[in-house]
Motif scaffolding. Structure first.
Motif, PDB file in Angstrom:
ATOM      1  N   ILE A 173      -2.452  20.708  -7.028  1.00  0.00           N
ATOM      2  CA  ILE A 173      -2.246  19.535  -7.893  1.00  0.00           C
ATOM      3  C   ILE A 173      -1.468  18.454  -7.157  1.00  0.00           C
ATOM      4  O   ILE A 173      -1.824  17.268  -7.204  1.00  0.00           O
ATOM      5  CB  ILE A 173      -1.536  19.942  -9.199  1.00  0.00           C
ATOM      6  CG1 ILE A 173      -2.442  20.832 -10.037  1.00  0.00           C
ATOM      7  CG2 ILE A 173      -1.103  18.716  -9.998  1.00  0.00           C
ATOM      8  CD1 ILE A 173      -1.764  21.448 -11.236  1.00  0.00           C
ATOM      9  N   ALA A 174      -0.407  18.832  -6.467  1.00  0.00           N
ATOM     10  CA  ALA A 174       0.394  17.864  -5.728  1.00  0.00           C
ATOM     11  C   ALA A 174      -0.406  17.231  -4.596  1.00  0.00           C
ATOM     12  O   ALA A 174      -0.302  16.024  -4.352  1.00  0.00           O
ATOM     13  CB  ALA A 174       1.650  18.541  -5.177  1.00  0.00           C
ATOM     14  N   GLY A 217       0.807  -1.215   0.000  1.00  0.00           N
ATOM     15  CA  GLY A 217       0.000   0.000   0.000  1.00  0.00           C
ATOM     16  C   GLY A 217       0.841   1.266   0.000  1.00  0.00           C
ATOM     17  O   GLY A 217       0.369   2.327  -0.439  1.00  0.00           O
ATOM     18  N   CYS A 218       2.073   1.179   0.462  1.00  0.00           N
ATOM     19  CA  CYS A 218       2.952   2.351   0.479  1.00  0.00           C
ATOM     20  C   CYS A 218       3.571   2.648  -0.889  1.00  0.00           C
ATOM     21  O   CYS A 218       4.023   3.771  -1.124  1.00  0.00           O
ATOM     22  CB  CYS A 218       4.068   2.157   1.498  1.00  0.00           C
ATOM     23  SG  CYS A 218       3.515   2.343   3.194  1.00  0.00           S
ATOM     24  N   LEU A 219       3.582   1.676  -1.782  1.00  0.00           N
ATOM     25  CA  LEU A 219       4.201   1.888  -3.094  1.00  0.00           C
ATOM     26  C   LEU A 219       3.541   3.012  -3.895  1.00  0.00           C
ATOM     27  O   LEU A 219       4.255   3.868  -4.431  1.00  0.00           O
ATOM     28  CB  LEU A 219       4.223   0.586  -3.881  1.00  0.00           C
ATOM     29  CG  LEU A 219       5.160  -0.495  -3.338  1.00  0.00           C
ATOM     30  CD1 LEU A 219       5.011  -1.774  -4.136  1.00  0.00           C
ATOM     31  CD2 LEU A 219       6.590  -0.014  -3.349  1.00  0.00           C
ATOM     32  N   SER A 255       4.255  10.721  -4.141  1.00  0.00           N
ATOM     33  CA  SER A 255       4.984  11.786  -3.444  1.00  0.00           C
ATOM     34  C   SER A 255       6.180  12.266  -4.263  1.00  0.00           C
ATOM     35  O   SER A 255       6.498  13.454  -4.269  1.00  0.00           O
ATOM     36  CB  SER A 255       5.418  11.327  -2.054  1.00  0.00           C
ATOM     37  OG  SER A 255       6.222  10.184  -2.132  1.00  0.00           O
ATOM     38  N   MET A 256       6.823  11.349  -5.020  1.00  0.00           N
ATOM     39  CA  MET A 256       7.914  11.786  -5.903  1.00  0.00           C
ATOM     40  C   MET A 256       7.380  12.701  -7.005  1.00  0.00           C
ATOM     41  O   MET A 256       7.973  13.747  -7.291  1.00  0.00           O
ATOM     42  CB  MET A 256       8.617  10.578  -6.515  1.00  0.00           C
ATOM     43  CG  MET A 256       9.548   9.865  -5.566  1.00  0.00           C
ATOM     44  SD  MET A 256      10.596   8.701  -6.421  1.00  0.00           S
ATOM     45  CE  MET A 256       9.712   7.192  -6.137  1.00  0.00           C
ATOM     46  N   ALA A 266      -3.314   8.910  -4.134  1.00  0.00           N
ATOM     47  CA  ALA A 266      -2.427   7.768  -3.901  1.00  0.00           C
ATOM     48  C   ALA A 266      -2.665   7.156  -2.521  1.00  0.00           C
ATOM     49  O   ALA A 266      -2.617   5.933  -2.367  1.00  0.00           O
ATOM     50  CB  ALA A 266      -0.974   8.192  -4.049  1.00  0.00           C
ATOM     51  N   VAL A 267      -2.923   7.990  -1.539  1.00  0.00           N
ATOM     52  CA  VAL A 267      -3.239   7.468  -0.205  1.00  0.00           C
ATOM     53  C   VAL A 267      -4.532   6.665  -0.260  1.00  0.00           C
ATOM     54  O   VAL A 267      -4.627   5.569   0.313  1.00  0.00           O
ATOM     55  CB  VAL A 267      -3.337   8.613   0.829  1.00  0.00           C
ATOM     56  CG1 VAL A 267      -3.912   8.115   2.132  1.00  0.00           C
ATOM     57  CG2 VAL A 267      -1.971   9.241   1.052  1.00  0.00           C
TER      58      VAL A 267
END
Length: 85
Positions: A40-41, A14-16, A22-23, A48-49
């Motif tokens: 946007i970020a 799940g962290c992938l 985040s990158m 993603a979370v």
């Protein structure tokens, strides 16, 4: 023990998407250093979370191997007919 392994595998998998997003969020913010870049970020990171939580829940329910293994099925129309033989 089975649940512990599922929890660890779910957290790591799940962290992938969170790491990848985040990158990209950092790259977006370095190019757009304004309020729009932050929005946007932030949307990308929160998506993603959300996806990481969905992946964690699926792995916790099914297990890592069943989650990663594709399911192949053949519908009736793909099977050869007896008449064609």
């Amino acid at each position: 023990m089975k649940q512990f392994i599922r929890i660890v595998a779910g957290i790591l998998t799940g962290c992938l998407p969170i790491i990848g997003a985040s990158m990209f969020s950092i790259l977006i913010y370095t190019e757009l250093q304004s309020f729009v870049g932050i929005i946007i970020a932030l949307v990308l990171f929160l998506g993603a979370v959300w996806f990481g939580v969905i992946v964690f829940k699926a792995i916790y329910r099914q297990g890592f191997l069943k989650f990663m293994t594709p399911v192949f099925s053949v519908s009736d129309w793909e099977k050869p007919d007896e008449e064609e033989k």
